[in-house]
Motif scaffolding. Structure first.
Motif, PDB file in Angstrom:
ATOM      1  N   SER A 383      52.013  47.231 -34.195  1.00 50.14           N
ATOM      2  CA  SER A 383      51.597  47.115 -33.061  1.00 50.14           C
ATOM      3  C   SER A 383      52.912  46.382 -31.989  1.00 50.14           C
ATOM      4  O   SER A 383      53.714  45.963 -32.696  1.00 50.14           O
ATOM      5  CB  SER A 383      50.534  45.833 -32.957  1.00 50.14           C
ATOM      6  OG  SER A 383      51.055  44.807 -33.826  1.00 50.14           O
ATOM      7  N   ASP A 386      50.634  46.486 -25.782  1.00 50.44           N
ATOM      8  CA  ASP A 386      49.434  46.890 -25.616  1.00 50.44           C
ATOM      9  C   ASP A 386      49.427  48.263 -26.197  1.00 50.44           C
ATOM     10  O   ASP A 386      48.428  49.376 -25.696  1.00 50.44           O
ATOM     11  CB  ASP A 386      49.068  47.031 -24.176  1.00 50.44           C
ATOM     12  CG  ASP A 386      50.058  47.619 -23.170  1.00 50.44           C
ATOM     13  OD1 ASP A 386      51.039  48.086 -23.756  1.00 50.44           O
ATOM     14  OD2 ASP A 386      49.636  47.781 -22.101  1.00 50.44           O
ATOM     15  N   GLU A 387      50.564  48.640 -27.005  1.00 49.96           N
ATOM     16  CA  GLU A 387      50.627  50.090 -27.544  1.00 49.96           C
ATOM     17  C   GLU A 387      51.168  49.999 -29.151  1.00 49.96           C
ATOM     18  O   GLU A 387      51.195  48.921 -29.487  1.00 49.96           O
ATOM     19  CB  GLU A 387      51.547  50.849 -26.736  1.00 49.96           C
ATOM     20  CG  GLU A 387      52.977  50.273 -26.495  1.00 49.96           C
ATOM     21  CD  GLU A 387      53.796  51.051 -25.807  1.00 49.96           C
ATOM     22  OE1 GLU A 387      55.141  50.799 -25.908  1.00 49.96           O
ATOM     23  OE2 GLU A 387      53.469  52.041 -25.103  1.00 49.96           O
ATOM     24  N   ASP A 432      52.305  40.279 -24.421  1.00 49.77           N
ATOM     25  CA  ASP A 432      51.321  40.327 -23.572  1.00 49.77           C
ATOM     26  C   ASP A 432      50.183  38.962 -23.672  1.00 49.77           C
ATOM     27  O   ASP A 432      50.022  38.833 -24.652  1.00 49.77           O
ATOM     28  CB  ASP A 432      50.423  41.595 -23.543  1.00 49.77           C
ATOM     29  CG  ASP A 432      49.441  41.820 -22.573  1.00 49.77           C
ATOM     30  OD1 ASP A 432      48.983  40.878 -21.754  1.00 49.77           O
ATOM     31  OD2 ASP A 432      49.003  43.005 -22.343  1.00 49.77           O
ATOM     32  N   ARG A 434      47.439  38.525 -22.989  1.00 55.93           N
ATOM     33  CA  ARG A 434      46.178  38.753 -23.660  1.00 55.93           C
ATOM     34  C   ARG A 434      46.084  38.737 -25.186  1.00 55.93           C
ATOM     35  O   ARG A 434      44.943  38.728 -25.656  1.00 55.93           O
ATOM     36  CB  ARG A 434      45.581  40.080 -22.995  1.00 55.93           C
ATOM     37  CG  ARG A 434      45.456  40.034 -21.502  1.00 55.93           C
ATOM     38  CD  ARG A 434      45.325  41.264 -20.634  1.00 55.93           C
ATOM     39  NE  ARG A 434      46.389  42.209 -20.943  1.00 55.93           N
ATOM     40  CZ  ARG A 434      46.316  43.530 -20.298  1.00 55.93           C
ATOM     41  NH1 ARG A 434      45.399  43.992 -19.570  1.00 55.93           N
ATOM     42  NH2 ARG A 434      47.433  44.154 -20.376  1.00 55.93           N
ATOM     43  N   ASN A 435      47.110  38.951 -25.838  1.00 54.31           N
ATOM     44  CA  ASN A 435      47.217  39.090 -27.181  1.00 54.31           C
ATOM     45  C   ASN A 435      47.552  37.781 -27.806  1.00 54.31           C
ATOM     46  O   ASN A 435      48.496  37.096 -27.141  1.00 54.31           O
ATOM     47  CB  ASN A 435      48.251  40.318 -27.776  1.00 54.31           C
ATOM     48  CG  ASN A 435      47.672  41.535 -27.235  1.00 54.31           C
ATOM     49  OD1 ASN A 435      46.519  42.009 -27.247  1.00 54.31           O
ATOM     50  ND2 ASN A 435      48.583  42.460 -26.902  1.00 54.31           N
TER      51      ASN A 435
END
Length: 627
Positions: A383, A386-387, A432, A434-435
């Protein structure tokens, strides 16, 4: 035909015109020190002649003029130069806002210095080395605990200092948004007044100056462009969005982002996010957002990553070693997992069912040799943001080659061999927001390096991939593989020495046992193993050793400070040149105004003398002619 009193009218117009010129001149001198004021200039026009082409025109040569009038009062302004100042003002505002924060960060790091974290960590390693020499004594154990506590205090202080800067930047963002809203409203109100004045045929020069001054101030706060093509609809844009359009001044608002704990900036009427691109380097708002969300946040994440790896490595050795009282299995540093579930299961959606796995570190079951060729081929997928990042390996690669490729891939997972030679993969902070930080989100291998060779995964390919998007993801690891759950956010702010060790310093481990028996009192192998972490390639994020981390951190802050200082000085010089150019064009010159004063004064006196002469002639005709 010409009136007998035409001369009086001509003189009167001349007196009025030169008097108005003197009044404008006085207005200029009065505003000599007024910020944003542009000098005004009177334009004299010859009044229209008495005879225009027509059949009733008198039969005489030429046209008879009727004196002078003030055609317009014009402000002296270069709009192209104004556009350059607005564009440059964004860069100036950016570096003016950024530079004080970078200077504060340099003071926070205090590197190099006797009170820096690096110096305290060196003392910590030295205390373990001293314990290795005297493993049967209590005093070296107390020294280890005290120096460990001092080190943790230094790490906590740096974290809270950086967090304080981040909070300050967030508060300044609130203030800057309020200033932008106020300026946009004022500009819209002035535009409304200007439209009314223009409709009456006047030139609202002072209102133009006031509006341009507000635009200059706005340009230092946010990246803007100005459209003056339509005088009745003055427009200001920011990043492709309309901020001011004629009489309308749009407003910004703040909306709390629960993921970060800070406010996002949105448009008041649409609730759409204000687009401020990272690296835009324009405006005070852009600088503060860049500082809060990237620069300072990155420093906090780097500190968290160093702290978490440091704590994990020390605890890994200390748990497997024995204290002087025979105790074992104790952590040197106390850790607080993000979830209480021992398998890392977590209800991320909030629906009452565990749906995610928060695992920080995993280790395989097989001992590997760094120099051995693997004889396998495949692609490891990890990971990253976001990719996913794909890392190929080949039969001729050594274990060291594969680990180096993983650590240089830019993924959010690092790899190393632990003390037992087992492959250990560790999560890093997430780019990110969001993670979550310190969570391994994906591990996959199309070949058999992670499965059979390292003994980490149960199977190869997508079906055997480890993913955090399910509960009990640890079941996807090979039986016997070890793992550690993720910590709560920002470990650099709360990790401390295990209080049980202060209650009984003899529990500080110094040696390794054999065959399940406690270590010999003279065994200091564990202490020297911990001291050796100092220069071991343990992969602190992208840095191989802790010394690399500190060297890069100091260099990074120094470069940021140098960049900020040079950029601010450069922008200040450029802005000074532009303002000097505008002042030379639009500024009030006392010498020029006094020269014009003499000219207007003589013109006024001449017009007055002309009226006196005409009056004398009329007096002769009216009072002295006749019987």
């Amino acid at each position: 035909m010409t009136s007998t009193f035409a001369g009086i009218e001509i003189g009167k117009r001349a007196v009025n015109a030169h008097q108005q010129g003197l009044n404008v001149l006085g207005h200029n001198l009065s505003n000599l020190a007024t910020e944003g004021y542009s000098r005004q200039r009177v334009e004299f026009h010859a009044f229209e002649p008495i005879y225009l082409p027509g059949l009733n025109r008198a039969e005489r040569a030429g046209q008879m003029g009727q004196g002078v009038i003030v055609g317009r009062i014009e402000r002296v302004r270069d709009e192209l130069l104004d556009s350059r100042i607005v564009a440059q003002g964004g860069s100036m505002g950016y570096w003016e806002a950024r530079d004080p924060y970078i200077q504060d960060m340099e003071r926070i790091y205090m590197e190099p210095g006797s009170t820096s974290i690096r110096a305290k960590m060196d003392d910590f390693w030295d205390s373990w080395q001293h314990l290795h020499i005297h493993p049967a004594d209590t005093a070296p154990r107390m020294a280890v605990l005290e120096r460990g506590r001092t080190l943790m205090a230094g790490i906590h202080e740096r974290y809270f200092s950086l967090k304080g800067l981040q909070e300050r930047a967030n508060e300044e963002i609130r203030m800057t948004v309020s200033q932008i809203n106020d300026l946009s409203s004022q500009i819209a109100e002035l535009s409304t007044t200007i439209q009314r004045v223009l409709a009456q045929g006047d030139n609202p020069n002072d209102l133009y100056d006031r509006r341009d001054l507000l635009v200059d101030r706005l340009s230092t706060l946010v990246n803007i462009t100005v459209d003056r093509r339509d005088p009745n609809e003055f427009m200001v844009h920011t990043n492709g969005e309309i901020l001011v359009q004629g009489r309308i001044g749009r407003q910004l608002d703040l909306e709390l982002n629960p993921a970060t704990g800070y406010s996002n900036i949105v448009w008041n009427e649409t609730r759409k996010d204000l687009e401020v691109l990272q690296g835009d380097r324009s405006g005070r708002l852009g600088a503060l957002l860049d500082l809060r969300d990237y620069t300072i946040q990155s420093e906090i994440q780097t500190l968290d990553n160093m702290t978490m790896n440091f704590v994990s490595l020390v605890n890994e050795i200390h748990e497997s070693a024995y204290g002087l009282n025979g105790s074992t299995g104790m952590k040197f540093f106390s850790e607080q997992p993000f979830v209480t579930n021992l398998r890392g299961n977590y209800d991320r959606s909030g629906d009452g069912e565990d749906d995610s796995s928060y695992i920080f570190r995993v280790s395989g079951v097989n001992a590997l040799d760094m120099r051995a060729q693997v004889g396998l081929e495949g692609i490891i997928t990890l990971s990253a943001g976001d990719e996913h990042r794909q890392i190929p390996y080949f039969p001729t690669d050594t274990v060291a080659d594969i680990l180096g490729r993983i650590n240089n891939s830019g993924s959010e997972v690092t790899a190393r061999l632990n003390r037992e030679g087992q492959l250990t993969m560790t999560a890093t902070p997430a780019e990110d927001w969001r993670n979550p930080d310190f969570v391994i989100r994906h591990i996959e291998d199309s070949g058999r390096f992670l499965e059979g060779y390292a003994g980490l995964l149960n199977a190869s390919g997508p079906d055997g991939a480890y993913t955090w998007l399910q509960a009990d993801a640890v079941d996807l690891l090979r039986a016997g593989a070890s793992f550690e759950t993720s910590p709560i956010a920002h470990p650099s702010g709360w990790i401390d020495i295990n209080p049980a060790l202060f209650r009984d310093p003899l529990s500080v481990a110094a040696g390794f046992g054999e065959n399940g028996r406690p270590a010999n009192p003279g065994n200091g192998e564990a202490a020297i193993a911990i001291a050796s972490i100092r220069n071991t390639e343990v992969m602190v994020g992208q840095y191989r050793t802790f010394d690399d981390y500190f060297a890069v951190s100091v260099g990074r802050i120094a470069l940021l400070g140098e960049q900020s200082e040079i950029a601010l000085e450069t922008q200040a010089q450029q802005m000074k040149q532009l303002h000097d150019m505008r002042q030379s064009i639009s500024g009030v010159s006392i010498d020029e105004e006094l020269s014009n004063m003499i000219r207007y004064q003589h013109g006024y006196a001449a017009a007055a003398r002309f009226i006196t002469t005409v009056n004398t002639m009329l007096d002769t005709i009216i009072n002295r002619m006749g019987v």
